[in-house]
Scaffold this motif. Structure first.
Motif, short mmCIF file in Angstrom:
data_model
loop_
_atom_site.label_atom_id
_atom_site.label_comp_id
_atom_site.label_asym_id
_atom_site.label_seq_id
_atom_site.Cartn_x
_atom_site.Cartn_y
_atom_site.Cartn_z
N ARG A 1 0.84 -1.19 0.00
CA ARG A 1 0.00 0.00 0.00
C ARG A 1 0.88 1.24 0.00
NH1 ARG A 1 -5.08 -0.54 4.02
NH2 ARG A 1 -6.49 -1.01 2.33
N ILE A 2 0.53 2.15 -0.84
CA ILE A 2 1.26 3.41 -0.88
C ILE A 2 0.67 4.30 0.20
CG2 ILE A 2 1.77 5.46 -2.26
CD1 ILE A 2 1.59 3.62 -4.72
N LYS A 3 1.53 4.80 1.07
CA LYS A 3 1.06 5.63 2.16
C LYS A 3 0.92 7.07 1.70
CE LYS A 3 2.60 2.94 6.01
NZ LYS A 3 3.05 3.01 7.37
N THR A 4 -0.16 7.69 2.16
CA THR A 4 -0.35 9.11 1.91
C THR A 4 0.56 9.88 2.87
OG1 THR A 4 -2.10 9.38 3.55
CG2 THR A 4 -2.77 8.68 1.34
N PRO A 5 0.82 11.14 2.60
CA PRO A 5 1.65 11.91 3.54
C PRO A 5 1.11 11.88 4.98
CG PRO A 5 1.39 13.13 1.50
CD PRO A 5 0.50 11.92 1.41
N LEU A 6 -0.20 11.90 5.15
CA LEU A 6 -0.77 11.87 6.50
C LEU A 6 -0.56 10.54 7.20
CD1 LEU A 6 -4.10 13.84 6.12
CD2 LEU A 6 -2.11 14.46 7.47
N GLN A 7 -0.32 9.48 6.48
CA GLN A 7 -0.08 8.17 7.08
C GLN A 7 1.37 8.01 7.53
OE1 GLN A 7 -1.94 6.07 3.68
NE2 GLN A 7 -2.82 4.81 5.29
N ARG A 8 2.19 8.96 7.23
CA ARG A 8 3.60 8.90 7.63
C ARG A 8 3.84 9.56 8.98
NH1 ARG A 8 5.78 10.01 1.58
NH2 ARG A 8 4.98 8.05 0.78
N TYR A 9 2.83 10.24 9.50
CA TYR A 9 2.94 10.91 10.79
C TYR A 9 2.24 10.11 11.87
CZ TYR A 9 4.30 15.13 8.25
OH TYR A 9 4.95 16.03 7.46
N SER A 10 2.76 10.17 13.09
CA SER A 10 1.98 9.62 14.21
C SER A 10 0.93 10.67 14.55
CB SER A 10 2.89 9.32 15.41
OG SER A 10 3.40 10.51 15.94
N LEU A 11 -0.14 10.24 15.19
CA LEU A 11 -1.24 11.16 15.46
C LEU A 11 -0.84 12.31 16.36
CD1 LEU A 11 -4.22 8.67 15.75
CD2 LEU A 11 -3.64 10.17 13.84
N ASP A 12 0.14 12.10 17.22
CA ASP A 12 0.56 13.19 18.10
C ASP A 12 1.36 14.27 17.36
OD1 ASP A 12 2.82 11.63 17.79
OD2 ASP A 12 3.38 11.68 19.90
#
Length: 91
Positions: free
Chosen positions: A12-23
């Motif tokens: 799965r290709i991660k979106t930029p937002l999926q590369r950050y932890s929620l914090d």
């Protein structure tokens, strides 16, 4: 004799937002117009992202399930120590 072909799932290709932890993300604004709601998230370097319900967010596999007038709700699925699937809800 039949040949067996193994297929692998495409990564799965991660979106930029999926590369950050929620914090590392914060809700900056919630935009509402009629029945449509969107939210503006900001990363830790100040870049903004417009998101909607159903968007993937966070490196933990979260999905935005709801955007309310004062918060967004993110759910992620994980397995506990016994292997049971659980849902974590973050607001």
């Amino acid at each position: 004799m039949e040949a067996t072909v193994r297929t692998q799932k495409a990564p799965r290709i991660k979106t930029p937002l999926q590369r950050y932890s929620l914090d590392q993300l914060k809700v900056v604004a919630i935009i509402a117009g009629g029945t449509m709601r969107k939210a503006l998230l900001q990363d830790d370097v100040g870049k903004g992202y417009v998101v909607s319900a159903g968007d993937a967010v966070g490196s933990e596999g979260g999905i935005i399930t709801s955007i309310q007038e004062d918060r967004i709700i993110i759910e992620s699925t994980y397995r506990d120590v016994l292997g049971k699937e659980k849902v974590r809800r973050i607001t």
